[in-house]
Write a protein that holds these residues in place. Sequence first.
Motif, PDB file in Angstrom:
ATOM      1  N   LEU A 345     -16.417  -4.555 -19.618  1.00  0.00           N
ATOM      2  CA  LEU A 345     -15.325  -4.543 -18.645  1.00  0.00           C
ATOM      3  C   LEU A 345     -14.603  -3.214 -18.759  1.00  0.00           C
ATOM      4  CD1 LEU A 345     -13.691  -8.046 -19.352  1.00  0.00           C
ATOM      5  CD2 LEU A 345     -15.368  -7.509 -17.605  1.00  0.00           C
ATOM      6  N   ALA A 346     -14.075  -2.741 -17.632  1.00  0.00           N
ATOM      7  CA  ALA A 346     -13.191  -1.579 -17.676  1.00  0.00           C
ATOM      8  C   ALA A 346     -11.986  -1.895 -16.816  1.00  0.00           C
ATOM      9  CB  ALA A 346     -13.902  -0.340 -17.149  1.00  0.00           C
ATOM     10  N   ALA A 347     -10.806  -1.489 -17.263  1.00  0.00           N
ATOM     11  CA  ALA A 347      -9.614  -1.753 -16.457  1.00  0.00           C
ATOM     12  C   ALA A 347      -8.572  -0.680 -16.677  1.00  0.00           C
ATOM     13  CB  ALA A 347      -9.034  -3.132 -16.791  1.00  0.00           C
ATOM     14  N   ASN A 348      -7.796  -0.426 -15.618  1.00  0.00           N
ATOM     15  CA  ASN A 348      -6.635   0.457 -15.693  1.00  0.00           C
ATOM     16  C   ASN A 348      -5.481  -0.332 -16.306  1.00  0.00           C
ATOM     17  OD1 ASN A 348      -8.146   2.382 -14.371  1.00  0.00           O
ATOM     18  ND2 ASN A 348      -7.385   1.790 -12.353  1.00  0.00           N
ATOM     19  N   PRO A 349      -4.481   0.364 -16.876  1.00  0.00           N
ATOM     20  CA  PRO A 349      -3.367  -0.368 -17.482  1.00  0.00           C
ATOM     21  C   PRO A 349      -2.458  -1.054 -16.462  1.00  0.00           C
ATOM     22  CG  PRO A 349      -3.031   2.011 -17.638  1.00  0.00           C
ATOM     23  CD  PRO A 349      -4.412   1.811 -17.114  1.00  0.00           C
ATOM     24  N   CYS A 350      -2.450  -0.609 -15.215  1.00  0.00           N
ATOM     25  CA  CYS A 350      -1.606  -1.213 -14.182  1.00  0.00           C
ATOM     26  C   CYS A 350      -2.199  -0.840 -12.825  1.00  0.00           C
ATOM     27  CB  CYS A 350      -0.174  -0.699 -14.290  1.00  0.00           C
ATOM     28  SG  CYS A 350      -0.033   1.048 -13.866  1.00  0.00           S
ATOM     29  N   PRO A 351      -1.686  -1.405 -11.706  1.00  0.00           N
ATOM     30  CA  PRO A 351      -2.297  -1.089 -10.410  1.00  0.00           C
ATOM     31  C   PRO A 351      -2.363   0.412 -10.122  1.00  0.00           C
ATOM     32  CG  PRO A 351      -0.842  -2.964 -10.174  1.00  0.00           C
ATOM     33  CD  PRO A 351      -0.665  -2.470 -11.581  1.00  0.00           C
ATOM     34  N   CYS A 352      -1.323   1.189 -10.518  1.00  0.00           N
ATOM     35  CA  CYS A 352      -1.372   2.626 -10.225  1.00  0.00           C
ATOM     36  C   CYS A 352      -2.115   3.395 -11.315  1.00  0.00           C
ATOM     37  CB  CYS A 352       0.023   3.198 -10.010  1.00  0.00           C
ATOM     38  SG  CYS A 352       0.875   3.665 -11.528  1.00  0.00           S
ATOM     39  N   GLY A 353      -2.336   2.762 -12.449  1.00  0.00           N
ATOM     40  CA  GLY A 353      -3.139   3.378 -13.497  1.00  0.00           C
ATOM     41  C   GLY A 353      -2.378   4.248 -14.472  1.00  0.00           C
ATOM     42  N   GLN A 354      -1.051   4.387 -14.306  1.00  0.00           N
ATOM     43  CA  GLN A 354      -0.310   5.343 -15.128  1.00  0.00           C
ATOM     44  C   GLN A 354       0.558   4.698 -16.214  1.00  0.00           C
ATOM     45  OE1 GLN A 354      -0.972   8.569 -14.994  1.00  0.00           O
ATOM     46  NE2 GLN A 354      -2.451   7.979 -13.408  1.00  0.00           N
ATOM     47  N   ALA A 355       0.636   3.358 -16.245  1.00  0.00           N
ATOM     48  CA  ALA A 355       1.531   2.706 -17.215  1.00  0.00           C
ATOM     49  C   ALA A 355       1.145   3.082 -18.641  1.00  0.00           C
ATOM     50  CB  ALA A 355       1.462   1.189 -17.037  1.00  0.00           C
ATOM     51  N   GLY A 356       2.156   3.422 -19.439  1.00  0.00           N
ATOM     52  CA  GLY A 356       1.922   3.706 -20.852  1.00  0.00           C
ATOM     53  C   GLY A 356       1.292   5.054 -21.116  1.00  0.00           C
ATOM     54  N   GLN A 357       1.085   5.865 -20.070  1.00  0.00           N
ATOM     55  CA  GLN A 357       0.475   7.175 -20.285  1.00  0.00           C
ATOM     56  C   GLN A 357       1.542   8.208 -20.610  1.00  0.00           C
ATOM     57  OE1 GLN A 357      -2.801   7.358 -20.555  1.00  0.00           O
ATOM     58  NE2 GLN A 357      -2.518   5.157 -20.211  1.00  0.00           N
ATOM     59  N   PRO A 358       1.278   9.069 -21.599  1.00  0.00           N
ATOM     60  CA  PRO A 358       2.255  10.113 -21.893  1.00  0.00           C
ATOM     61  C   PRO A 358       2.424  10.999 -20.659  1.00  0.00           C
ATOM     62  CG  PRO A 358       0.304  10.261 -23.345  1.00  0.00           C
ATOM     63  CD  PRO A 358       0.080   9.123 -22.421  1.00  0.00           C
ATOM     64  N   GLY A 359       3.679  11.120 -20.194  1.00  0.00           N
ATOM     65  CA  GLY A 359       3.952  11.926 -19.004  1.00  0.00           C
ATOM     66  C   GLY A 359       3.547  11.239 -17.718  1.00  0.00           C
ATOM     67  N   GLY A 360       3.064   9.978 -17.800  1.00  0.00           N
ATOM     68  CA  GLY A 360       2.629   9.257 -16.604  1.00  0.00           C
ATOM     69  C   GLY A 360       3.825   8.774 -15.794  1.00  0.00           C
ATOM     70  N   GLN A 361       3.675   8.729 -14.494  1.00  0.00           N
ATOM     71  CA  GLN A 361       4.756   8.313 -13.600  1.00  0.00           C
ATOM     72  C   GLN A 361       4.378   6.969 -12.990  1.00  0.00           C
ATOM     73  OE1 GLN A 361       7.557  10.593 -12.556  1.00  0.00           O
ATOM     74  NE2 GLN A 361       6.950  11.560 -14.476  1.00  0.00           N
ATOM     75  N   CYS A 362       4.441   5.885 -13.789  1.00  0.00           N
ATOM     76  CA  CYS A 362       4.054   4.578 -13.266  1.00  0.00           C
ATOM     77  C   CYS A 362       5.084   4.087 -12.260  1.00  0.00           C
ATOM     78  CB  CYS A 362       3.910   3.563 -14.400  1.00  0.00           C
ATOM     79  SG  CYS A 362       3.526   1.908 -13.808  1.00  0.00           S
ATOM     80  N   GLN A 363       4.619   3.708 -11.074  1.00  0.00           N
ATOM     81  CA  GLN A 363       5.508   3.259  -9.992  1.00  0.00           C
ATOM     82  C   GLN A 363       5.563   1.724  -9.922  1.00  0.00           C
ATOM     83  OE1 GLN A 363       7.042   5.634  -8.065  1.00  0.00           O
ATOM     84  NE2 GLN A 363       5.973   7.242  -9.229  1.00  0.00           N
ATOM     85  N   CYS A 364       4.831   1.058 -10.825  1.00  0.00           N
ATOM     86  CA  CYS A 364       4.706  -0.395 -10.684  1.00  0.00           C
ATOM     87  C   CYS A 364       5.878  -1.109 -11.355  1.00  0.00           C
ATOM     88  CB  CYS A 364       3.403  -0.884 -11.312  1.00  0.00           C
ATOM     89  SG  CYS A 364       1.983   0.104 -10.861  1.00  0.00           S
ATOM     90  N   ALA A 365       6.328  -2.208 -10.743  1.00  0.00           N
ATOM     91  CA  ALA A 365       7.363  -3.032 -11.351  1.00  0.00           C
ATOM     92  C   ALA A 365       6.795  -3.676 -12.614  1.00  0.00           C
ATOM     93  CB  ALA A 365       7.797  -4.111 -10.365  1.00  0.00           C
ATOM     94  N   PRO A 366       7.631  -3.801 -13.684  1.00  0.00           N
ATOM     95  CA  PRO A 366       7.146  -4.371 -14.953  1.00  0.00           C
ATOM     96  C   PRO A 366       6.450  -5.711 -14.760  1.00  0.00           C
ATOM     97  CG  PRO A 366       9.383  -3.559 -15.203  1.00  0.00           C
ATOM     98  CD  PRO A 366       9.042  -3.406 -13.761  1.00  0.00           C
ATOM     99  N   MET A 367       7.006  -6.515 -13.832  1.00  0.00           N
ATOM    100  CA  MET A 367       6.413  -7.832 -13.542  1.00  0.00           C
ATOM    101  C   MET A 367       4.973  -7.679 -13.039  1.00  0.00           C
ATOM    102  SD  MET A 367       7.125 -11.070 -13.329  1.00  0.00           S
ATOM    103  CE  MET A 367       6.827 -12.562 -12.400  1.00  0.00           C
ATOM    104  N   ARG A 368       4.784  -6.700 -12.140  1.00  0.00           N
ATOM    105  CA  ARG A 368       3.449  -6.488 -11.564  1.00  0.00           C
ATOM    106  C   ARG A 368       2.467  -6.010 -12.617  1.00  0.00           C
ATOM    107  NH1 ARG A 368       1.512  -3.445  -6.580  1.00  0.00           N
ATOM    108  NH2 ARG A 368      -0.344  -4.621  -7.065  1.00  0.00           N
ATOM    109  N   VAL A 369       2.954  -5.161 -13.539  1.00  0.00           N
ATOM    110  CA  VAL A 369       2.084  -4.666 -14.613  1.00  0.00           C
ATOM    111  C   VAL A 369       1.606  -5.852 -15.452  1.00  0.00           C
ATOM    112  CG1 VAL A 369       1.964  -3.213 -16.678  1.00  0.00           C
ATOM    113  CG2 VAL A 369       3.214  -2.415 -14.661  1.00  0.00           C
TER     114      VAL A 369
END
Length: 510
Positions: A345-369
């Motif tokens: 299996l492979a998966a991104n950490p959240c729908p936008c893929g940036q959650a938890g990434q150093p310098g990442g700009q995650c736009q997803c609501a915590p609930m959605r993540v």
Amino acid sequence: MGLASARSVALAGLDGHVVEIEAFTGGGLPRTVLVGLPDTALYESRDRCRAAVASAGFSWPDKLVTINLLPATLPKGGSHYDLGIVAAVLAADQAVPDRILDHTVLMGELGLDGRVRPVRGILPGIMAARMHGFDRAVVPMDQVHEARHVAGMRVTGVASIIDLARVMRGQPVLEPDPPTQEAVETPGLLDLGDVVGQAEAKWAIEVAAAGGHHLFLHGPPGVGKTMLAARLPGLLPDLTTTQALEVAAVRSLAGTLSSLELDVRPPYADPHHSASVPSLVGGGARVAKPGAISLAHRGVLFLDEAAEFPARVLEALRTPLEQGSILLGRTQQQVRYPARFQLVLAANPCPCGQAGQPGGQCQCAPMRVRQYRDRISGPILDRIDIHQQLQPLRRSLVHPLAGATESSAVVGARVAEARARQRARLSGLGWMTNAEVPGPALRSVLPLPQGLELLDEAVTRGSLSARGIDKCLRLAWTCADLIGKDVPTRTEVRLALALRRGEPGLREVA
Ligand SMILES: [Zn+2]
């Protein structure tokens, strides 16, 4: 009045039963009756066969023709009975001799012009006939190479009813030269050396290949998850002849068997997340075709963007993961297909893929993540042995001169050695890889590794489940096999824990 009988095969999944086709001519008004639990495709065979016989220059008996398929209780489907029906009818009408018919199975569909057309399931059909003691088969000319994979079977190809009549008269049939086959690009040819950086993930893939472990690759988009997964089959050893025949038989049923030679490389299937349940696990309206999980049998099933798969599709994997096969319900009967695959299996950490990434700009609501991560259910996650985090590449590693990486040939050789150690240890116990060894056997049949207190501590601290202990033991054995140790030590147990829990820093430990 005439009576003759020919033989064909009824397939239910990969299992086949020999069917007797009786033809009786004479008495009554001229018409043709087909009895013996045929489905629609088979019922239409009556009209196809009449037209084909006429096109080939023979005449259909101008009498009452009764065609009976035995055993009557067995459901029969498909168009591959045509050849057997025509053989029986022509023999009953004494247009051709019947002497080969009692020890020959016939499979093939007829065109209205009298030509014999390829059908799905030739290989499993002929394998079943061989198992039932038959040693002669007549199949469509285009599928001669497929039927000849079955040892001990004398196979004759026929391109038309005229060829069939020649075979029945004991005359030779001219075979065209086999087409020259072009080399096909397969995932097995992809090289691990092409992947820049990601040393830890490559180690995780090596362990997965060596022990047959299921693997989950976590990480943001573009870090090489798909590239790595596609290189796993290239690290696996060749299939045995028996395994390669199983794989070819599934492809034959799916209608995707093309190679003239028996393909001994493990298969790779990577269905898209928009795939339906039938295309993943098998099924279909008229014919239960094998799905991606069966096409990945003895190989790798890769689900990219696993969290995007609908829950019901992922849940459909649970039973095959436990049983190594899938049972598909049909209206008349159930069919079972093999599905013993290695899951990646492979998966991104959240729908936008940036959650938890150093310098990442995650736009997803915590609930959605959270919801996104919960989409892969506990029971599926619980079956995964190795969790591997992939990090974005550092600029220094992207440089073309940054560190030579090992090729698939080098890593594959270590995998082959580790597999040989497993076979030697598990020979006589019925398992080939560490991943197959059941929990109780890990603790009672095999010697216990050193450093088990590490696992006890992890369970006490709540960072490892009870089922996780067995997974760690299997992984520790694989790590030991890879470096040639007879029994895992504290070091391999620690490596196993890190692989199971997806912890970074493996290389420092190693
Ligand atoms: Zn996000």
